[in-house]
Design a protein around this motif. Sequence first.
Motif, PDB file in Angstrom:
ATOM      1  N   ASP A  10       0.841  -1.202   0.000  1.00 16.67           N
ATOM      2  CA  ASP A  10       0.000   0.000   0.000  1.00 16.67           C
ATOM      3  C   ASP A  10       0.878   1.255   0.000  1.00 16.67           C
ATOM      4  OD1 ASP A  10      -2.016  -2.083   0.999  1.00 16.67           O
ATOM      5  OD2 ASP A  10      -3.260  -0.317   0.714  1.00 16.67           O
ATOM      6  N   HIS A  35      -4.624   2.724   5.408  1.00 13.45           N
ATOM      7  CA  HIS A  35      -4.166   1.381   5.034  1.00 13.45           C
ATOM      8  C   HIS A  35      -2.746   1.149   5.544  1.00 13.45           C
ATOM      9  CE1 HIS A  35      -7.129   1.824   1.403  1.00 13.45           C
ATOM     10  NE2 HIS A  35      -7.663   2.142   2.562  1.00 13.45           N
ATOM     11  N   GLU A  64      -5.711   6.222   1.837  1.00 15.03           N
ATOM     12  CA  GLU A  64      -4.538   5.336   1.810  1.00 15.03           C
ATOM     13  C   GLU A  64      -3.749   5.405   3.120  1.00 15.03           C
ATOM     14  OE1 GLU A  64      -4.425   3.620  -1.210  1.00 15.03           O
ATOM     15  OE2 GLU A  64      -3.208   2.341   0.040  1.00 15.03           O
TER      16      GLU A  64
HETATM   17 FE   FE2 Z   1      -4.630   0.919  -0.107  1.00 15.05          FE
END
Ligand code: FE2
Length: 475
Positions: free
Chosen positions: A211, A243, A240
């Motif tokens: 990620d 994550h 993001e």
């Molecule tokens: Fe992601």
Amino acid sequence: MISAERIPNNVDLAGNKRLLRALEHWQPAYLDWWRDMGPPGFQDSHQVYLRTAVSVDAAGWAHFDYVKLPEYRWGIFLAEPTPDRRIGFGDFKGQSVWQEVPGEFRNQLRRLIVIQGDTEPASVEQQRSLGAHCPSLYDLRNLFQVNVEEGRHLWAMVYLLHSYFGRDGRDEAEALLERRSGNDDTPRMLEAFNEPIDTWLDFFAFTMFTDRDGKSQLLSLSESSLDPLARTTRFMLTEEAHHMFVGESGLARILERTCQLLRESGFSGDVRKAGGIDLPLIQKFVNFWFSQSLDLHGSEVSSNAAAYFSNGLKGRAEEDKFDDDHVLAANMYVLDMMDDSGRIIREEVPMRNALNEVLRDWYVGDCQAGVDRWNKRVLEAHGMSERIVLPSRRFNRKVGVYAGKHSDPFGNQLTTEEWERKKYEWLPSPSDKAFLHSLQVTPVYKPGQFANYIAPPQRGINRQPIDFEYVRTEG
Ligand SMILES: [Fe+2]
Ligand SMILES: [Fe+2]
């Protein structure tokens, strides 16, 4: 509040009937894909405490509530436009950014968007078995949060394909739902997205390292001259960040628990016998997912990367932090290359051709900062002398100058025979995998309880307590 529209958005879908119809046509296919390839066993009878993007307002862009997974409201949100935004790099530096796709860059832009888009559903597919083996409800919820947001990132790319690429874009949007991670006939486009993620150690290492590749790609796309692409990816970065938090904190909690078990045994015991995960095994997963993610940045010398930069399609991560001219027409980059005998040779290449490596440099630095935090906050805090380390960039590479050559994690060259003999000293072996599977046979579904190999988090989600019922069954 989540809007009442079928597809929540801040792009005035209601005012663009053609686009709205195209997306409403794609939506049922997406939902079919989600039901087939999303988390099995958690679609109909479970409610998950999730955040949903409802706007791009920094003060409150997310709404938290229980939802059934197939009823998650996947929306389309672009970060607010920057007034009079100018192209920040490449041959068109200083000109106004584009609101439409220039014909001459159509293919290149479509390719960039499709490659980014393909990774999003791929990771959902890779992670689909994990729910049945979760270490806690808190972790289960985080897994599903990551999954639904990868689904939204797919929506973000499909929005661009439908809006700016006509017929080709619609075909690509359909193909994004047809490829399958790990499938021999219709695999996902990039290697790391065809690897199974079937243990929670894989999941945490993937969200930490792969990620984070997403982060470097999104940062570089958020510099794009195509303003809708820049704005879409800028908002994706907001999601993001969570994550990577899941990955970094998940691995930190496993390290924490390992240290506790080591202390309890007077630093001499076998952590595995105590039901924990030993440090060398954790290191192997760092080695594996870090090296896979290095490959995602592409070849060291790349004419594609040069073209993307020259044309202003994809910049460097945090372009304005570079104190050069942002045009890079005459700059050079000194690259470590390898000759046929395996010797490292230094070569000067035009900077524009080395931009994959420049982005990889940024990525390695960002990974190293995370590893330093683990070492300092967990291993050092427990008085341990061991440290987690990033392997050499030459280790386990399948793309670029080191592909087909073998190195140990310190960068020393190995023969193929030595590599075959030793690789499982550095990479997860089938028996390592079997051991991890044995640890996660029984899922932990009781609020506030955690599997023995992982410490509880420091705090819950959205100020909820740690023993909150993050996933509940209906009725
Ligand atoms: Fe992601
Ligand atoms: Fe994503």
